[in-house]
Design a protein around this motif. Structure first.
Motif, PDB file in Angstrom:
ATOM      1  N   GLN A  31     -21.572   0.875  55.694  1.00  0.00           N
ATOM      2  CA  GLN A  31     -23.163   0.205  55.318  1.00  0.00           C
ATOM      3  C   GLN A  31     -23.851   1.737  56.005  1.00  0.00           C
ATOM      4  O   GLN A  31     -24.882   1.695  54.972  1.00  0.00           O
ATOM      5  N   GLN A 153     -24.594  -2.849  61.755  1.00  0.00           N
ATOM      6  CA  GLN A 153     -24.955  -1.614  60.526  1.00  0.00           C
ATOM      7  C   GLN A 153     -26.711  -1.100  61.348  1.00  0.00           C
ATOM      8  O   GLN A 153     -27.134  -0.459  60.956  1.00  0.00           O
ATOM      9  N   GLY A 236     -26.239  -1.784  49.625  1.00  0.00           N
ATOM     10  CA  GLY A 236     -27.068   0.075  50.388  1.00  0.00           C
ATOM     11  C   GLY A 236     -26.255   1.165  50.011  1.00  0.00           C
ATOM     12  O   GLY A 236     -26.242   1.938  50.582  1.00  0.00           O
TER      13      GLY A 236
END
Length: 406
Positions: A31, A153, A236
């Motif tokens: 991510q 993340q 993302g």
């Protein structure tokens, strides 16, 4: 929490802890990809379409290989598959750090990393976790593992931003390669070959595929998860650059990605709980309708650090809540013996959506000079996914009822 009869392990908490940590590392590294776009663009002279294509290839390989890797995990155990994935992940990042062309990025960050992630992300790991707990706790288990990806993340995106600023993008890839290699040790905690419950007739691999392919709900899940992949890859990969184009500091983009991860820790856990308490298909529809509303509102207000923060928090809450619900529906309808295989097929459609979310958004930007078309498509697809999940026939197939009566 007791162990289900088909589980190959004795302590489900060890499985859940190792599974969540594996996904924390694997998804945290993945991510952070959007933060590498600008420095790679500036140093190598590759455009956003080229970088987006590398991430799209990664998503496509992750999807195409996932059903086969899921089948290997169902046959030989998740631990072996995760250990192999960790080794390939580290190799891909090491080679990516030496890339000098768009082709190099496609082969390393795209193909190798995409192949590696089939063994260390949701399909294989959730399959191991679901088999380690009783049926009434499977939604919670999937939510915990999914929250691990969100925590990664939140944890690794700011770390990546700091490392890139201090050492450069190549050195950051090398540091992340060492972190990926550590997954091989954690794979011991999810090791074990899936076993069939005693006294229940064994369904063959081919029979499982035929059963799922003949069920309309399976294809509706595929369609909905395609949209989820489009959203996750588009936002993302391109959100930091989109915010920078609007005049916001690059740190705002990094913070937005981190906040998505932070709020999805809460969302994944709560949606995991909801999978054990409510009709999963209705909650899934609500998530997609909610995404459409959040994106439309974000685009309708002036862009600022505050609006970016609020958007990230709201979208983060819904970010991966689809995973425990979708995997839960697959297990609820078809059982968990071939969960990694069947969810792997559904995940293939997720990654097909991710391919278009990462690449087509970059292509649209190069053609039009903005992301307007990509945002419009995202909203329309969210509405479509909400409608697709609503009519799913979510009752267990007749086979499970017959086996349970034996």
């Amino acid at each position: 929490m007791s162990v289900s009869p088909s589980s190959p392990v004795r302590n489900p908490w060890i499985v859940l802890a190792c599974a969540a940590t594996i996904v924390t590392i694997a998804m945290g590294i993945r991510q952070s990809s959007g933060l590498f776009l600008r420095p790679i663009e500036l140093e190598l002279g590759v455009g956003r379409e080229a970088f987006g294509l590398a991430i799209a290839v990664q998503n496509l390989i992750l999807g195409l290989a996932q059903p086969f890797i899921g089948a290997l995990a169902d046959r030989h155990g998740a631990g072996r598959v995760a250990a192999a994935g960790a080794a390939v992940y580290a190799l891909g990042l090491i080679l990516a750090s030496q890339s000098a062309t768009a082709l190099g990025l496609n082969l390393t960050l795209g193909f190798l990393v995409g192949l590696a992630m089939t063994g260390v992300t949701f399909v294989v790991v959730i399959g191991a976790a679901a088999r380690a707990v009783p049926p009434e706790k499977r939604g919670l288990a999937a939510g915990i593992v999914t929250a691990g990806g969100s925590f990664g993340q939140f944890l690794l995106v700011p770390l990546a931003q700091g490392l890139i600023g201090s050492f450069g993008w190549r050195e950051t890839f090398l540091i992340f390669a060492a972190l990926a290699a550590a997954i091989a040790v954690l794979a011991i905690g999810i090791a074990g070959r899936p076993r069939q419950q005693a006294g229940i007739s064994t369904q063959s691999f081919g029979e499982a595929l035929r059963e799922a392919s003949g069920h309309s709900g399976f294809w509706l899940l595929n369609g909905g998860f395609f949209v989820c992949g489009f959203h996750v890859a588009f936002i993302g990969t391109h959100l930091p650059a989109f915010l920078a184009d609007r005049g916001l500091d690059p740190a705002v983009g990094a913070r937005a990605l981190a906040l998505i991860g932070l709020f999805n820790i809460i969302g994944s856990y709560l949606f995991g709980l909801s999978a054990d308490r409510f009709r999963k298909k209705y909650v899934l529809s609500g998530i997609y309708f909610g995404r459409a509303a959040i994106m439309a509102l974000f685009l309708s207000v002036p862009f600022s650090p505050l609006s970016a923060t609020l958007f990230a928090a709201a979208m983060g809450f819904l970010w991966l809540g689809t995973v425990p619900l979708t995997s839960g529906l697959v297990g609820q309808i078809f059982g968990v013996r071939y969960l990694s295989t069947l969810f792997g097929i559904v995940f293939l459609f997720h990654q097909l959506g991710a391919f278009f979310g990462a690449w087509a958004a970059g292509l649209a930007y190069e053609a039009t000079g903005s992301y307007d078309l990509a945002w419009t498509a995202s909203i329309a697809l969210a509405l479509m996914a909400g409608l697709l999940n609503w009519p799913i026939r979510d009752a267990p197939v007749a086979r499970l009822s017959m086996e349970g009566a034996r």
